[in-house]
Design an enzyme around this catalytic site. Structure first.
Site, PDB file in Angstrom:
ATOM      1  N   CYS A 109     -42.004 -43.293   3.102  1.00  0.00           N
ATOM      2  CA  CYS A 109     -41.498 -44.328   2.569  1.00  0.00           C
ATOM      3  C   CYS A 109     -42.223 -44.942   1.634  1.00  0.00           C
ATOM      4  O   CYS A 109     -43.680 -44.897   1.347  1.00  0.00           O
ATOM      5  CB  CYS A 109     -41.821 -45.764   3.192  1.00  0.00           C
ATOM      6  N   GLU A 119     -36.030 -34.895  -2.899  1.00  0.00           N
ATOM      7  CA  GLU A 119     -37.034 -34.449  -1.787  1.00  0.00           C
ATOM      8  C   GLU A 119     -35.878 -35.153  -0.607  1.00  0.00           C
ATOM      9  O   GLU A 119     -35.182 -36.368  -0.929  1.00  0.00           O
ATOM     10  CB  GLU A 119     -38.358 -35.356  -1.335  1.00  0.00           C
TER      11      GLU A 119
HETATM   12  N1  SAH Z   1     -34.109 -47.783  -3.907  1.00  0.00           N
HETATM   13  C1  SAH Z   1     -33.599 -48.519  -2.439  1.00  0.00           C
HETATM   14  C2  SAH Z   1     -33.920 -47.341  -1.194  1.00  0.00           C
HETATM   15  C3  SAH Z   1     -35.398 -46.706  -1.624  1.00  0.00           C
HETATM   16  S1  SAH Z   1     -37.053 -47.392  -1.436  1.00  0.00           S
HETATM   17  C4  SAH Z   1     -35.169 -49.218  -2.183  1.00  0.00           C
HETATM   18  O1  SAH Z   1     -35.724 -49.594  -2.580  1.00  0.00           O
HETATM   19  O2  SAH Z   1     -34.740 -50.259  -1.037  1.00  0.00           O
HETATM   20  C5  SAH Z   1     -36.878 -47.247   0.108  1.00  0.00           C
HETATM   21  C6  SAH Z   1     -38.276 -47.845   1.044  1.00  0.00           C
HETATM   22  O3  SAH Z   1     -39.188 -47.169   0.465  1.00  0.00           O
HETATM   23  C7  SAH Z   1     -37.857 -49.483   0.523  1.00  0.00           C
HETATM   24  O4  SAH Z   1     -37.438 -50.615   1.179  1.00  0.00           O
HETATM   25  C8  SAH Z   1     -38.980 -49.176  -0.521  1.00  0.00           C
HETATM   26  O5  SAH Z   1     -39.388 -50.815  -0.946  1.00  0.00           O
HETATM   27  C9  SAH Z   1     -40.219 -48.943   0.026  1.00  0.00           C
HETATM   28  N2  SAH Z   1     -41.070 -48.644  -0.723  1.00  0.00           N
HETATM   29  C10 SAH Z   1     -41.131 -48.208  -1.962  1.00  0.00           C
HETATM   30  N3  SAH Z   1     -42.410 -47.675  -1.791  1.00  0.00           N
HETATM   31  C11 SAH Z   1     -43.583 -48.078  -0.758  1.00  0.00           C
HETATM   32  C12 SAH Z   1     -44.230 -47.584  -0.616  1.00  0.00           C
HETATM   33  N4  SAH Z   1     -45.450 -47.059  -1.249  1.00  0.00           N
HETATM   34  N5  SAH Z   1     -45.031 -48.202   0.367  1.00  0.00           N
HETATM   35  C13 SAH Z   1     -44.358 -48.040   1.898  1.00  0.00           C
HETATM   36  N6  SAH Z   1     -43.200 -49.024   1.845  1.00  0.00           N
HETATM   37  C14 SAH Z   1     -42.458 -48.141   0.092  1.00  0.00           C
END
Ligand code: SAH
Ligand code: SF4
Length: 342
Positions: free
Chosen positions: A329, A88
Protein backbone atom coordinates in the site's frame (compact mmCIF):
# COMPACT_ATOMS: atom_id res chain seq x y z
CA UNK A 1 -10.44 6.83 -27.55
CA UNK A 2 -8.32 3.80 -26.62
CA UNK A 3 -7.77 1.53 -29.65
CA UNK A 4 -8.89 -1.73 -28.05
CA UNK A 5 -11.96 -3.82 -27.22
CA UNK A 6 -11.50 -4.68 -23.53
CA UNK A 7 -13.43 -1.62 -22.34
CA UNK A 8 -16.56 -2.42 -24.37
CA UNK A 9 -19.78 -4.33 -23.74
CA UNK A 10 -21.03 -6.84 -26.36
CA UNK A 11 -23.25 -4.42 -28.32
CA UNK A 12 -20.47 -1.81 -28.34
CA UNK A 13 -18.06 -4.38 -29.78
CA UNK A 14 -20.56 -5.21 -32.51
CA UNK A 15 -20.93 -1.51 -33.33
CA UNK A 16 -17.23 -0.64 -33.16
CA UNK A 17 -16.22 -3.52 -35.44
CA UNK A 18 -19.27 -3.01 -37.70
CA UNK A 19 -20.04 -6.72 -37.39
CA UNK A 20 -22.95 -7.82 -39.53
CA UNK A 21 -24.21 -10.37 -37.00
CA UNK A 22 -25.08 -9.06 -33.53
CA UNK A 23 -24.12 -12.32 -31.87
CA UNK A 24 -20.47 -11.88 -32.90
CA UNK A 25 -20.04 -9.05 -30.39
CA UNK A 26 -21.15 -11.41 -27.61
CA UNK A 27 -18.78 -14.11 -28.81
CA UNK A 28 -15.82 -11.74 -28.83
CA UNK A 29 -16.78 -10.35 -25.42
CA UNK A 30 -16.85 -13.88 -24.01
CA UNK A 31 -13.49 -14.74 -25.52
CA UNK A 32 -11.93 -11.67 -23.93
CA UNK A 33 -13.39 -12.64 -20.53
CA UNK A 34 -11.82 -16.06 -21.01
CA UNK A 35 -8.39 -14.57 -21.57
CA UNK A 36 -8.12 -14.15 -25.35
CA UNK A 37 -5.62 -11.46 -26.23
CA UNK A 38 -5.72 -11.77 -30.02
CA UNK A 39 -8.41 -12.53 -32.59
CA UNK A 40 -6.46 -15.66 -33.54
CA UNK A 41 -7.50 -17.18 -30.20
CA UNK A 42 -11.19 -16.77 -31.12
CA UNK A 43 -11.66 -20.03 -32.95
CA UNK A 44 -15.43 -19.84 -33.42
CA UNK A 45 -15.00 -16.83 -35.72
CA UNK A 46 -14.35 -17.59 -39.35
CA UNK A 47 -10.77 -17.39 -40.63
CA UNK A 48 -11.74 -14.53 -42.93
CA UNK A 49 -13.26 -12.51 -40.12
CA UNK A 50 -10.26 -13.13 -37.85
CA UNK A 51 -7.83 -12.03 -40.49
CA UNK A 52 -9.95 -8.93 -41.26
CA UNK A 53 -10.13 -8.02 -37.53
CA UNK A 54 -6.39 -8.55 -37.08
CA UNK A 55 -5.83 -5.91 -39.73
CA UNK A 56 -8.36 -3.40 -38.48
CA UNK A 57 -8.50 -3.65 -34.70
CA UNK A 58 -6.75 -4.69 -31.48
CA UNK A 59 -8.03 -6.59 -28.46
CA UNK A 60 -5.64 -5.13 -25.85
CA UNK A 61 -4.10 -1.66 -25.62
CA UNK A 62 -1.66 -2.38 -22.77
CA UNK A 63 1.31 -4.68 -22.32
CA UNK A 64 3.18 -6.05 -19.33
CA UNK A 65 6.54 -4.32 -19.14
CA UNK A 66 7.86 -6.06 -16.06
CA UNK A 67 6.75 -8.77 -13.62
CA UNK A 68 8.07 -8.66 -10.06
CA UNK A 69 7.46 -11.42 -7.52
CA UNK A 70 7.91 -10.96 -3.78
CA UNK A 71 9.02 -13.98 -1.68
CA UNK A 72 5.59 -13.78 0.03
CA UNK A 73 3.90 -14.54 -3.32
CA UNK A 74 2.74 -11.02 -4.13
CA UNK A 75 3.06 -10.21 -7.82
CA UNK A 76 3.42 -6.69 -9.15
CA UNK A 77 3.04 -5.93 -12.83
CA UNK A 78 4.33 -2.79 -14.43
CA UNK A 79 2.00 -2.14 -17.30
CA UNK A 80 2.64 0.14 -20.23
CA UNK A 81 -0.33 2.04 -21.63
CA UNK A 82 -0.85 2.89 -25.28
CA UNK A 83 0.60 6.37 -24.73
CA UNK A 84 3.76 4.93 -23.08
CA UNK A 85 2.76 5.89 -19.57
CA UNK A 86 3.26 3.19 -16.94
CA UNK A 87 0.98 2.06 -14.16
CA UNK A 88 1.24 -0.74 -11.64
CA UNK A 89 -1.12 -3.49 -10.55
CA UNK A 90 -0.71 -6.01 -7.74
CA UNK A 91 -1.90 -9.53 -7.00
CA UNK A 92 -2.26 -10.42 -3.34
CA UNK A 93 -2.82 -13.94 -2.03
CA UNK A 94 -4.11 -14.32 1.52
CA UNK A 95 -3.46 -17.13 3.99
CA UNK A 96 -6.46 -19.08 2.67
CA UNK A 97 -5.23 -18.84 -0.90
CA UNK A 98 -7.81 -16.25 -1.98
CA UNK A 99 -6.49 -14.03 -4.72
CA UNK A 100 -7.17 -10.32 -4.96
CA UNK A 101 -6.33 -7.92 -7.76
CA UNK A 102 -5.39 -4.46 -6.53
CA UNK A 103 -5.88 -2.29 -9.60
CA UNK A 104 -4.99 1.29 -10.49
CA UNK A 105 -7.58 3.71 -11.82
CA UNK A 106 -5.34 6.66 -12.65
CA UNK A 107 -1.76 7.16 -13.80
CA UNK A 108 -0.48 8.98 -10.72
CA UNK A 109 -2.81 10.78 -8.34
CA UNK A 110 -3.83 14.38 -7.79
CA UNK A 111 -4.69 14.10 -4.11
CA UNK A 112 -1.21 14.77 -2.75
CA UNK A 113 -1.37 12.72 0.47
CA UNK A 114 1.89 13.45 2.27
CA UNK A 115 2.74 9.81 3.08
CA UNK A 116 2.09 8.17 -0.31
CA UNK A 117 4.48 7.38 -3.15
CA UNK A 118 1.74 7.72 -5.76
CA UNK A 119 0.81 11.12 -4.35
CA UNK A 120 4.39 12.28 -4.88
CA UNK A 121 4.21 11.68 -8.61
CA UNK A 122 1.24 13.95 -9.16
CA UNK A 123 -1.55 13.39 -11.64
CA UNK A 124 -1.00 11.90 -15.09
CA UNK A 125 -4.44 11.02 -16.42
CA UNK A 126 -7.54 8.96 -15.78
CA UNK A 127 -7.49 5.40 -17.04
CA UNK A 128 -10.15 4.17 -19.44
CA UNK A 129 -12.29 1.20 -18.41
CA UNK A 130 -10.39 -1.09 -20.80
CA UNK A 131 -7.09 -0.17 -19.16
CA UNK A 132 -8.49 -1.19 -15.77
CA UNK A 133 -10.12 -4.37 -17.11
CA UNK A 134 -6.82 -5.36 -18.73
CA UNK A 135 -4.99 -5.15 -15.37
CA UNK A 136 -7.43 -7.74 -14.02
CA UNK A 137 -7.01 -10.06 -17.01
CA UNK A 138 -3.21 -9.69 -17.08
CA UNK A 139 -3.17 -10.84 -13.45
CA UNK A 140 -5.58 -13.72 -14.12
CA UNK A 141 -3.27 -14.95 -16.84
CA UNK A 142 -0.38 -14.97 -14.36
CA UNK A 143 -2.18 -16.44 -11.37
CA UNK A 144 -5.37 -18.21 -12.46
CA UNK A 145 -8.90 -17.19 -11.53
CA UNK A 146 -9.06 -14.26 -9.09
CA UNK A 147 -11.57 -14.00 -6.26
CA UNK A 148 -11.68 -10.26 -5.55
CA UNK A 149 -10.88 -6.91 -7.02
CA UNK A 150 -9.98 -3.83 -4.98
CA UNK A 151 -9.68 -0.32 -6.36
CA UNK A 152 -6.75 0.48 -4.11
CA UNK A 153 -3.87 0.86 -6.54
CA UNK A 154 -2.70 4.15 -8.00
CA UNK A 155 -5.17 7.01 -8.06
CA UNK A 156 -8.43 8.16 -6.51
CA UNK A 157 -11.29 6.00 -7.85
CA UNK A 158 -14.03 8.50 -6.96
CA UNK A 159 -12.47 10.93 -9.44
CA UNK A 160 -12.73 8.40 -12.24
CA UNK A 161 -16.05 6.90 -11.26
CA UNK A 162 -17.52 6.56 -14.75
CA UNK A 163 -14.64 4.30 -15.82
CA UNK A 164 -14.89 2.33 -12.57
CA UNK A 165 -18.61 1.74 -13.15
CA UNK A 166 -17.96 0.62 -16.71
CA UNK A 167 -15.19 -1.72 -15.51
CA UNK A 168 -17.64 -3.27 -13.05
CA UNK A 169 -20.35 -3.63 -15.73
CA UNK A 170 -17.84 -5.50 -17.88
CA UNK A 171 -16.32 -7.75 -15.21
CA UNK A 172 -19.69 -8.55 -13.62
CA UNK A 173 -21.52 -9.21 -16.89
CA UNK A 174 -23.13 -12.67 -16.96
CA UNK A 175 -22.13 -12.94 -20.61
CA UNK A 176 -18.50 -12.48 -19.66
CA UNK A 177 -16.39 -12.87 -16.53
CA UNK A 178 -19.44 -12.90 -14.21
CA UNK A 179 -17.63 -11.55 -11.15
CA UNK A 180 -19.83 -10.99 -8.10
CA UNK A 181 -20.30 -7.37 -6.99
CA UNK A 182 -19.84 -8.49 -3.41
CA UNK A 183 -16.22 -9.18 -4.30
CA UNK A 184 -15.41 -5.60 -5.21
CA UNK A 185 -14.01 -2.97 -2.86
CA UNK A 186 -13.44 0.69 -3.62
CA UNK A 187 -11.07 2.72 -1.45
CA UNK A 188 -11.39 6.49 -1.36
CA UNK A 189 -9.41 9.21 0.33
CA UNK A 190 -12.78 10.69 1.25
CA UNK A 191 -14.49 12.23 -1.77
CA UNK A 192 -17.96 12.79 -0.36
CA UNK A 193 -19.83 13.35 -3.64
CA UNK A 194 -18.63 9.93 -4.86
CA UNK A 195 -19.94 8.18 -1.76
CA UNK A 196 -23.41 9.72 -2.31
CA UNK A 197 -23.25 8.84 -6.00
CA UNK A 198 -22.63 5.16 -5.25
CA UNK A 199 -25.24 5.10 -2.49
CA UNK A 200 -27.90 6.65 -4.74
CA UNK A 201 -27.05 5.13 -8.10
CA UNK A 202 -25.02 2.01 -7.32
CA UNK A 203 -23.32 -0.26 -7.80
CA UNK A 204 -23.33 -1.19 -4.12
CA UNK A 205 -19.71 -2.02 -3.46
CA UNK A 206 -17.73 -2.63 -0.34
CA UNK A 207 -16.50 0.81 0.60
CA UNK A 208 -13.24 1.62 2.35
CA UNK A 209 -12.51 5.17 3.44
CA UNK A 210 -8.89 6.10 4.12
CA UNK A 211 -9.39 8.08 7.29
CA UNK A 212 -5.82 7.89 8.65
CA UNK A 213 -6.39 10.65 11.20
CA UNK A 214 -9.65 11.93 12.66
CA UNK A 215 -8.30 15.35 13.58
CA UNK A 216 -9.40 17.94 11.01
CA UNK A 217 -6.27 20.12 11.12
CA UNK A 218 -3.78 17.27 11.08
CA UNK A 219 -5.75 15.57 8.32
CA UNK A 220 -5.63 18.73 6.24
CA UNK A 221 -1.84 18.62 6.46
CA UNK A 222 -1.53 14.93 5.65
CA UNK A 223 -4.47 14.63 3.25
CA UNK A 224 -5.34 17.90 1.49
CA UNK A 225 -8.64 16.35 0.33
CA UNK A 226 -9.88 17.36 3.80
CA UNK A 227 -9.89 21.02 2.78
CA UNK A 228 -12.92 20.45 0.61
CA UNK A 229 -14.30 17.29 2.22
CA UNK A 230 -14.78 18.02 5.92
CA UNK A 231 -14.62 15.19 8.43
CA UNK A 232 -18.14 15.71 9.78
CA UNK A 233 -19.57 15.67 6.23
CA UNK A 234 -17.51 12.57 5.48
CA UNK A 235 -18.96 10.86 8.54
CA UNK A 236 -22.50 11.78 7.44
CA UNK A 237 -21.80 10.34 3.98
CA UNK A 238 -20.52 7.07 5.46
CA UNK A 239 -23.65 6.83 7.61
CA UNK A 240 -25.84 7.45 4.57
CA UNK A 241 -23.97 4.80 2.57
CA UNK A 242 -24.58 2.15 5.21
CA UNK A 243 -28.24 3.14 5.63
CA UNK A 244 -28.83 3.04 1.87
CA UNK A 245 -26.90 -0.12 1.06
CA UNK A 246 -26.79 -2.13 4.27
CA UNK A 247 -23.04 -2.37 3.81
CA UNK A 248 -20.75 -1.70 6.74
CA UNK A 249 -17.85 0.55 5.71
CA UNK A 250 -14.20 0.05 6.53
CA UNK A 251 -12.13 2.92 7.86
CA UNK A 252 -8.51 2.55 6.89
CA UNK A 253 -5.75 4.18 8.84
CA UNK A 254 -2.11 4.22 7.82
CA UNK A 255 -0.20 4.22 11.09
CA UNK A 256 2.82 6.49 11.11
CA UNK A 257 5.38 6.69 13.91
CA UNK A 258 4.65 9.48 16.38
CA UNK A 259 1.80 10.89 14.27
CA UNK A 260 -1.42 8.98 14.81
CA UNK A 261 -0.80 6.25 17.36
CA UNK A 262 -1.06 8.11 20.66
CA UNK A 263 -3.88 8.48 23.14
CA UNK A 264 -5.20 11.67 21.52
CA UNK A 265 -5.36 10.02 18.09
CA UNK A 266 -7.14 7.00 19.57
CA UNK A 267 -9.76 9.22 21.22
CA UNK A 268 -10.33 11.06 17.95
CA UNK A 269 -10.74 7.76 16.07
CA UNK A 270 -13.21 6.50 18.66
CA UNK A 271 -15.14 9.75 18.51
CA UNK A 272 -15.31 9.60 14.71
CA UNK A 273 -16.62 6.04 14.82
CA UNK A 274 -19.38 6.90 17.29
CA UNK A 275 -22.82 6.51 15.73
CA UNK A 276 -21.65 4.81 12.52
CA UNK A 277 -21.31 1.11 11.87
CA UNK A 278 -17.67 0.75 10.80
CA UNK A 279 -14.74 -1.58 10.97
CA UNK A 280 -11.17 -0.29 11.34
CA UNK A 281 -8.37 -1.66 9.20
CA UNK A 282 -4.96 -0.47 10.34
CA UNK A 283 -2.06 -0.39 7.90
CA UNK A 284 1.50 0.01 9.06
CA UNK A 285 3.06 2.81 7.01
CA UNK A 286 5.20 1.32 4.25
CA UNK A 287 8.46 3.10 3.74
CA UNK A 288 8.73 5.47 0.84
CA UNK A 289 12.29 6.65 0.36
CA UNK A 290 12.62 10.46 0.53
CA UNK A 291 9.53 10.92 2.72
CA UNK A 292 10.17 12.18 6.25
CA UNK A 293 8.06 9.57 8.06
CA UNK A 294 8.90 6.47 10.05
CA UNK A 295 7.19 3.12 10.40
CA UNK A 296 5.28 2.66 13.67
CA UNK A 297 6.76 0.39 16.33
CA UNK A 298 4.97 -2.80 17.38
CA UNK A 299 4.15 -1.14 20.69
CA UNK A 300 2.50 1.80 18.96
CA UNK A 301 0.38 -0.51 16.80
CA UNK A 302 -0.65 -2.67 19.75
CA UNK A 303 -1.43 0.36 21.87
CA UNK A 304 -3.79 1.80 19.29
CA UNK A 305 -5.41 -1.54 18.51
CA UNK A 306 -5.97 -2.11 22.22
CA UNK A 307 -7.58 1.30 22.67
CA UNK A 308 -9.97 0.77 19.76
CA UNK A 309 -10.88 -2.74 20.84
CA UNK A 310 -11.51 -1.56 24.38
CA UNK A 311 -13.95 0.99 22.99
CA UNK A 312 -15.85 -1.87 21.34
CA UNK A 313 -14.64 -1.11 17.81
CA UNK A 314 -13.94 -3.96 15.44
CA UNK A 315 -10.35 -3.65 14.24
CA UNK A 316 -7.85 -5.62 12.14
CA UNK A 317 -4.26 -5.06 11.15
CA UNK A 318 -3.41 -5.49 7.50
CA UNK A 319 -0.56 -7.94 6.89
CA UNK A 320 2.43 -6.50 5.16
CA UNK A 321 2.75 -7.85 1.67
CA UNK A 322 4.85 -7.18 -1.38
CA UNK A 323 7.26 -4.80 0.31
CA UNK A 324 10.46 -6.03 -1.37
CA UNK A 325 9.00 -5.24 -4.79
CA UNK A 326 7.50 -1.87 -3.86
CA UNK A 327 4.07 -3.45 -4.17
CA UNK A 328 2.62 -2.66 -0.76
CA UNK A 329 0.00 0.00 0.00
CA UNK A 330 1.20 3.45 -0.87
CA UNK A 331 4.35 2.27 -2.64
CA UNK A 332 3.04 2.15 -6.18
CA UNK A 333 4.43 4.42 -8.82
CA UNK A 334 8.18 4.17 -8.79
CA UNK A 335 8.20 2.69 -12.27
CA UNK A 336 5.90 5.47 -13.43
CA UNK A 337 8.34 8.03 -12.12
CA UNK A 338 11.19 6.07 -13.72
CA UNK A 339 9.52 5.87 -17.13
CA UNK A 340 8.92 9.61 -16.92
CA UNK A 341 12.63 10.23 -16.52
CA UNK A 342 13.73 8.27 -19.53
N1 SAH B 1 -6.61 6.70 -3.43
C1 SAH B 1 -7.34 5.76 -2.69
C2 SAH B 1 -6.96 4.32 -3.02
C3 SAH B 1 -5.49 4.06 -3.24
S1 SAH B 1 -4.42 4.30 -1.85
C4 SAH B 1 -7.22 6.02 -1.20
O1 SAH B 1 -6.41 6.84 -0.81
O2 SAH B 1 -7.98 5.41 -0.46
C5 SAH B 1 -4.73 2.78 -0.96
C6 SAH B 1 -4.42 2.85 0.52
O3 SAH B 1 -3.01 2.97 0.75
C7 SAH B 1 -5.06 4.04 1.24
O4 SAH B 1 -5.76 3.57 2.37
C8 SAH B 1 -3.87 4.87 1.65
O5 SAH B 1 -4.13 5.61 2.82
C9 SAH B 1 -2.80 3.83 1.84
N2 SAH B 1 -1.42 4.33 1.81
C10 SAH B 1 -0.93 5.37 1.11
N3 SAH B 1 0.41 5.48 1.32
C11 SAH B 1 0.76 4.49 2.16
C12 SAH B 1 2.01 4.06 2.71
N4 SAH B 1 3.14 4.65 2.43
N5 SAH B 1 1.99 2.97 3.54
C13 SAH B 1 0.83 2.30 3.81
N6 SAH B 1 -0.36 2.66 3.29
C14 SAH B 1 -0.40 3.73 2.47
FE1 SF4 C 1 -3.82 9.31 -3.99
FE2 SF4 C 1 -4.70 7.43 -2.30
FE3 SF4 C 1 -2.07 8.02 -2.48
FE4 SF4 C 1 -3.74 9.77 -1.38
S1 SF4 C 1 -3.26 7.72 -0.62
S2 SF4 C 1 -2.14 10.25 -2.88
S3 SF4 C 1 -5.56 9.49 -2.61
S4 SF4 C 1 -3.35 7.13 -4.09
Amino acid sequence: MIPSLTGLLPQEITDKLSLDINFRGKQIFKWIANGAETFDDMTNLSKELRSHLNKTSKVYSTRIKQTLVDPDGTIKLQIELFDNRCIETVLLTDADGRKTACVSCQAGCAMGCAFCQTGMIGFGRNLEAGEIVEQFFHLEKKAGKLDNIVFMGMGEPMLNLAAIKKTIDILCSKEGRNLSKRRITLSTSGIISGIYDLADNGPFLRLAVSLTVANEDLRKQLMPVTNTNKLQDLKNAIKYYTEKTGIRCTLEAVLIHDINTNDKAAKEFINFAKGIDVHFNLISWNRVPTLPFREPTKQEINYLMGKLEKAGISVTLRTKRGRTIGGACGQLGRSYAASDNT
